[in-house]
Design a protein around this motif. Structure first.
Motif, PDB file in Angstrom:
ATOM      1  N   GLY A 202       0.984  -1.145   0.071  1.00  0.00           N
ATOM      2  CA  GLY A 202      -0.395   0.160  -0.043  1.00  0.00           C
ATOM      3  C   GLY A 202       0.616   0.867  -0.015  1.00  0.00           C
ATOM      4  N   TYR A 203       0.493   2.453  -0.928  1.00  0.00           N
ATOM      5  CA  TYR A 203       1.214   3.517  -1.023  1.00  0.00           C
ATOM      6  C   TYR A 203       0.456   4.252  -0.204  1.00  0.00           C
ATOM      7  CZ  TYR A 203       3.238   7.905  -2.908  1.00  0.00           C
ATOM      8  OH  TYR A 203       3.383   9.144  -2.855  1.00  0.00           O
ATOM      9  N   LEU A 204       1.097   5.004   1.232  1.00  0.00           N
ATOM     10  CA  LEU A 204      -0.224   5.657   1.321  1.00  0.00           C
ATOM     11  C   LEU A 204       0.326   7.361   1.886  1.00  0.00           C
ATOM     12  CD1 LEU A 204      -2.364   6.191   3.565  1.00  0.00           C
ATOM     13  CD2 LEU A 204      -0.559   5.938   5.525  1.00  0.00           C
ATOM     14  N   ARG A 205      -0.399   8.108   1.129  1.00  0.00           N
ATOM     15  CA  ARG A 205      -0.036   9.509   0.311  1.00  0.00           C
ATOM     16  C   ARG A 205      -0.501  10.227   1.688  1.00  0.00           C
ATOM     17  NH1 ARG A 205       0.775  12.436  -4.347  1.00  0.00           N
ATOM     18  NH2 ARG A 205       2.438  11.366  -5.044  1.00  0.00           N
ATOM     19  N   ILE A 206       0.200  10.792   2.683  1.00  0.00           N
ATOM     20  CA  ILE A 206      -0.527  12.155   3.380  1.00  0.00           C
ATOM     21  C   ILE A 206       0.537  13.751   2.943  1.00  0.00           C
ATOM     22  CG2 ILE A 206      -0.409  12.763   5.973  1.00  0.00           C
ATOM     23  CD1 ILE A 206      -1.783   9.882   5.582  1.00  0.00           C
ATOM     24  N   GLY A 207      -0.310  14.494   2.941  1.00  0.00           N
ATOM     25  CA  GLY A 207       0.072  15.546   2.572  1.00  0.00           C
ATOM     26  C   GLY A 207      -1.453  16.802   3.104  1.00  0.00           C
ATOM     27  N   ILE A 208      -1.468  17.982   2.158  1.00  0.00           N
ATOM     28  CA  ILE A 208      -2.466  18.566   1.925  1.00  0.00           C
ATOM     29  C   ILE A 208      -3.980  17.904   2.171  1.00  0.00           C
ATOM     30  CG2 ILE A 208      -4.034  19.937   0.290  1.00  0.00           C
ATOM     31  CD1 ILE A 208      -1.375  20.960  -0.434  1.00  0.00           C
ATOM     32  N   GLY A 209      -3.571  16.286   1.434  1.00  0.00           N
ATOM     33  CA  GLY A 209      -4.788  15.513   1.271  1.00  0.00           C
ATOM     34  C   GLY A 209      -4.596  14.121   1.783  1.00  0.00           C
ATOM     35  N   ILE A 210      -5.448  13.168   1.592  1.00  0.00           N
ATOM     36  CA  ILE A 210      -4.663  12.029   1.884  1.00  0.00           C
ATOM     37  C   ILE A 210      -5.179  10.604   0.809  1.00  0.00           C
ATOM     38  CG2 ILE A 210      -5.113  12.075   4.481  1.00  0.00           C
ATOM     39  CD1 ILE A 210      -7.312  10.469   4.995  1.00  0.00           C
ATOM     40  N   ALA A 248     -14.063  14.610   6.769  1.00  0.00           N
ATOM     41  CA  ALA A 248     -13.982  14.414   8.170  1.00  0.00           C
ATOM     42  C   ALA A 248     -11.938  14.230   8.103  1.00  0.00           C
ATOM     43  CB  ALA A 248     -14.639  14.530   9.299  1.00  0.00           C
ATOM     44  N   LEU A 249     -11.439  13.093   8.377  1.00  0.00           N
ATOM     45  CA  LEU A 249     -10.460  12.341   8.495  1.00  0.00           C
ATOM     46  C   LEU A 249      -9.824  13.274   7.449  1.00  0.00           C
ATOM     47  CD1 LEU A 249      -9.136  10.854  10.051  1.00  0.00           C
ATOM     48  CD2 LEU A 249      -9.440   8.589   7.751  1.00  0.00           C
ATOM     49  N   GLU A 250      -9.980  14.093   6.194  1.00  0.00           N
ATOM     50  CA  GLU A 250      -8.720  14.164   5.382  1.00  0.00           C
ATOM     51  C   GLU A 250      -8.730  15.695   6.208  1.00  0.00           C
ATOM     52  OE1 GLU A 250      -7.618  14.024   0.461  1.00  0.00           O
ATOM     53  OE2 GLU A 250      -9.048  15.737   1.146  1.00  0.00           O
ATOM     54  N   GLU A 251      -9.382  15.850   6.406  1.00  0.00           N
ATOM     55  CA  GLU A 251      -9.342  17.548   6.954  1.00  0.00           C
ATOM     56  C   GLU A 251      -8.450  17.573   8.452  1.00  0.00           C
ATOM     57  OE1 GLU A 251     -11.728  20.547   9.406  1.00  0.00           O
ATOM     58  OE2 GLU A 251     -13.123  19.246   7.796  1.00  0.00           O
ATOM     59  N   TYR A 252      -8.917  15.797   9.253  1.00  0.00           N
ATOM     60  CA  TYR A 252      -8.063  16.091  10.381  1.00  0.00           C
ATOM     61  C   TYR A 252      -6.278  15.899  10.199  1.00  0.00           C
ATOM     62  CZ  TYR A 252      -6.298  14.706  14.888  1.00  0.00           C
ATOM     63  OH  TYR A 252      -5.104  14.045  15.955  1.00  0.00           O
ATOM     64  N   ILE A 253      -6.120  15.051   8.774  1.00  0.00           N
ATOM     65  CA  ILE A 253      -4.679  14.442   9.258  1.00  0.00           C
ATOM     66  C   ILE A 253      -3.785  15.280   8.260  1.00  0.00           C
ATOM     67  CG2 ILE A 253      -3.501  12.537   8.247  1.00  0.00           C
ATOM     68  CD1 ILE A 253      -5.354  10.945   9.477  1.00  0.00           C
ATOM     69  N   GLY A 254      -4.611  16.257   7.197  1.00  0.00           N
ATOM     70  CA  GLY A 254      -4.075  16.734   6.311  1.00  0.00           C
ATOM     71  C   GLY A 254      -3.116  17.799   7.038  1.00  0.00           C
ATOM     72  N   SER A 255      -2.344  18.275   5.990  1.00  0.00           N
ATOM     73  CA  SER A 255      -0.813  18.885   6.445  1.00  0.00           C
ATOM     74  C   SER A 255      -1.826  20.580   6.824  1.00  0.00           C
ATOM     75  CB  SER A 255      -0.410  19.522   6.029  1.00  0.00           C
ATOM     76  OG  SER A 255      -0.634  19.773   4.314  1.00  0.00           O
ATOM     77  N   VAL A 302      -1.056   9.186  12.410  1.00  0.00           N
ATOM     78  CA  VAL A 302      -0.830   8.628  10.833  1.00  0.00           C
ATOM     79  C   VAL A 302      -0.592   7.424  10.755  1.00  0.00           C
ATOM     80  CG1 VAL A 302       0.840   8.075   8.936  1.00  0.00           C
ATOM     81  CG2 VAL A 302       0.086  10.377   9.399  1.00  0.00           C
ATOM     82  N   GLY A 303      -0.184   6.105  12.201  1.00  0.00           N
ATOM     83  CA  GLY A 303      -0.039   5.047  12.411  1.00  0.00           C
ATOM     84  C   GLY A 303      -2.077   4.322  12.534  1.00  0.00           C
ATOM     85  N   ARG A 304      -2.487   5.444  13.192  1.00  0.00           N
ATOM     86  CA  ARG A 304      -3.768   4.623  13.655  1.00  0.00           C
ATOM     87  C   ARG A 304      -4.431   4.404  11.704  1.00  0.00           C
ATOM     88  NH1 ARG A 304      -5.290   8.280  18.552  1.00  0.00           N
ATOM     89  NH2 ARG A 304      -4.184   7.339  20.094  1.00  0.00           N
ATOM     90  N   LEU A 305      -3.820   5.370  11.077  1.00  0.00           N
ATOM     91  CA  LEU A 305      -4.384   4.886   9.819  1.00  0.00           C
ATOM     92  C   LEU A 305      -3.446   3.744   8.813  1.00  0.00           C
ATOM     93  CD1 LEU A 305      -6.308   6.057   7.095  1.00  0.00           C
ATOM     94  CD2 LEU A 305      -4.275   7.853   6.227  1.00  0.00           C
ATOM     95  N   ALA A 306      -2.353   4.061   8.902  1.00  0.00           N
ATOM     96  CA  ALA A 306      -2.336   2.439   8.434  1.00  0.00           C
ATOM     97  C   ALA A 306      -2.470   1.588   9.103  1.00  0.00           C
ATOM     98  CB  ALA A 306      -1.028   2.667   8.869  1.00  0.00           C
ATOM     99  N   VAL A 319       4.511   2.091   2.148  1.00  0.00           N
ATOM    100  CA  VAL A 319       5.248   3.364   2.093  1.00  0.00           C
ATOM    101  C   VAL A 319       4.076   4.300   2.039  1.00  0.00           C
ATOM    102  CG1 VAL A 319       7.116   4.199  -0.278  1.00  0.00           C
ATOM    103  CG2 VAL A 319       6.218   1.584   0.072  1.00  0.00           C
ATOM    104  N   LEU A 320       5.254   5.085   2.781  1.00  0.00           N
ATOM    105  CA  LEU A 320       4.696   6.072   2.935  1.00  0.00           C
ATOM    106  C   LEU A 320       5.451   7.612   2.241  1.00  0.00           C
ATOM    107  CD1 LEU A 320       5.724   6.347   7.386  1.00  0.00           C
ATOM    108  CD2 LEU A 320       3.408   6.217   5.614  1.00  0.00           C
ATOM    109  N   GLY A 321       4.722   8.497   1.006  1.00  0.00           N
ATOM    110  CA  GLY A 321       4.416   9.593   0.589  1.00  0.00           C
ATOM    111  C   GLY A 321       3.977  10.665   1.161  1.00  0.00           C
ATOM    112  N   GLY A 322       3.830  11.271  -0.039  1.00  0.00           N
ATOM    113  CA  GLY A 322       3.633  12.806  -0.049  1.00  0.00           C
ATOM    114  C   GLY A 322       3.937  13.981   1.120  1.00  0.00           C
ATOM    115  N   SER A 323       4.043  15.035   0.554  1.00  0.00           N
ATOM    116  CA  SER A 323       4.460  16.418   1.598  1.00  0.00           C
ATOM    117  C   SER A 323       4.666  16.119   2.830  1.00  0.00           C
ATOM    118  CB  SER A 323       3.759  17.435   0.796  1.00  0.00           C
ATOM    119  OG  SER A 323       2.695  17.662   1.920  1.00  0.00           O
ATOM    120  N   THR A 324       3.640  15.500   3.293  1.00  0.00           N
ATOM    121  CA  THR A 324       4.033  15.436   4.503  1.00  0.00           C
ATOM    122  C   THR A 324       5.082  13.705   5.144  1.00  0.00           C
ATOM    123  OG1 THR A 324       1.938  15.512   5.868  1.00  0.00           O
ATOM    124  CG2 THR A 324       3.179  17.278   5.897  1.00  0.00           C
ATOM    125  N   GLY A 325       3.936  13.011   4.708  1.00  0.00           N
ATOM    126  CA  GLY A 325       4.168  11.514   4.937  1.00  0.00           C
ATOM    127  C   GLY A 325       5.575  10.989   4.476  1.00  0.00           C
TER     128      GLY A 325
END
Length: 381
Positions: A202-210, A248-255, A302-306, A319-325
């Protein structure tokens, strides 16, 4: 600059097969092409002559064999053409133009607002008269077929406006394919990044969005509606007496929320509060207590989302990616929270960073470009 958009010449089946393996190999001798295509040497000789006659293949020198004999080496010819990959990112637009063997021909980067200009810049850098075989647009959205059947477009307002602005700048007559940006990045990690040698992850992207790119058996899983991996739609919050809100989850975890939480918790004695994720993670890397606390809390989230991803997919690798991930400061906390909540799963940082989406889109564009040349092949010789 104008580009020749003529259809590829009709090929025999054997010529189409040889073209495909030559595009994959980059360059090869006729014996090598025969081995790769599973065809006889006389058939390959005829196919190469056919490809040369329509400038889809060209002689590029000689190579010595172990017996001391020289063999002609072939590569794609000037009529093979090029493809365009466009990453319509949340802040930047990245464009790559490639030959059908994957060779980079041109690239350009600019603002999201100037996406059409960035596309024009890359097109203008292509060799004059190069046939443009296909265009892949990577968008931060689910893609859906238009009701009138006139092609694909983003399914929501997330990417619709920038897509419309770019669409009018694209050369007419060239096939355009839309793909989700996270799926493109997952494809890049599979072939060129942190997931090489792994066919399920799984490629998990965390940034402005997820978002989540799901690869199973070496193939990207898109789902019945093209919405596989749309983690923003996971119900959140999910607790007694609290009603889940749309995305709401994207709003909470987003950058953006990450930086708001940093501002709320930042002590005046620690100097100016970081205004970007880059600044926040840099301060955490220096060991600043306030920055470390915010980053550590983000790693737990992010670990809970993973853990949710692992519960559904059991991917073996995330694999963690994205502007913060992609920041390595998250790894320890993500691994610890995932291990606490789920079964053992390897977690690594992306090795491609911000380029992952355009790299994956270019790979997809090359594959589709080769198909446009070979799909009209005739009956087998």
């Amino acid at each position: 600059m104008e580009h020749d958009l003529a259809r590829a010449p009709r090929l025999t089946e054997s010529a189409g097969a040889v073209f495909a393996v030559l595009a994959e190999a980059g360059s090869a001798t006729r014996p090598q092409l025969a081995s790769l295509a599973g065809l006889s040497k006389p058939t390959v000789s005829a196919a190469v002559a056919e490809l040369e006659s329509v400038r889809l293949a060209a002689h590029s020198g000689t190579a010595s064999s172990g017996t001391g004999r020289s063999a002609a080496v072939y590569r794609l010819g000037p009529a093979a053409g090029a493809v365009l990959a466009v990453d319509l990112g949340p802040s930047l637009t990245r464009v790559r133009a490639c030959a059908l063997d994957g060779t980079l021909l041109a690239e350009a980067t600019g603002s999201r607002a100037g996406a059409a200009d960035v596309v024009h810049e890359a097109l203008d850098a292509l060799p004059a008269g190069a046939p443009l075989r296909t265009i892949v647009l990577a968008v931060g959205d689910v893609t859906a077929r238009e009701k009138e059947g006139a092609g694909m477009r983003p399914a929501t307002a997330k990417a619709g406006p920038v897509f419309d602005a770019v669409a009018v700048a694209l050369p007419p007559g060239v096939p355009v394919h839309l793909e989700n940006n996270v799926n493109c990045a997952a494809l890049a990690e599979l072939h060129e990044g942190a997931a090489r040698g792994r066919d399920t992850f799984g490629y998990l992207r965390i940034g402005i969005g997820i978002g989540l790119g799901i690869v199973v058996g070496g193939r990207v899983l898109r789902g019945a509606n093209g919405a596989a991996g749309e983690l923003a739609r996971l119900p959140y919050p999910w607790d007694e007496g609290r009603e889940p809100r749309h995305e709401a989850l994207e709003e909470y975890i987003g950058s953006r929320s990450l930086l708001r939480r940093a501002a709320q918790a930042w002590p005046a004695t620690d100097g100016p509060c970081p205004g970007t994720a880059e600044q926040l993670f840099a301060l955490a890397g220096e060991g600043r207590v306030a920055a470390c606390a915010v980053v550590d809390r983000h790693a737990v989230d992010v670990g809970r989302l993973a853990a949710a991803v692992t519960a559904v997919l059991d991917p073996g690798l995330i694999v963690l990616g994205g502007s913060t991930g992609a920041y390595p400061q998250l790894l320890r906390g993500v691994r610890a929270e995932l291990a606490r909540l789920s079964w053992p799963t390897e977690v690594v940082s992306s090795t491609l960073g911000d380029l992952g989406t355009v790299v994956g889109a270019a790979r997809l564009a090359v594959s589709r470009g080769v198909q446009t040349v070979t799909q009209a092949a005739g009956t087998k010789d």
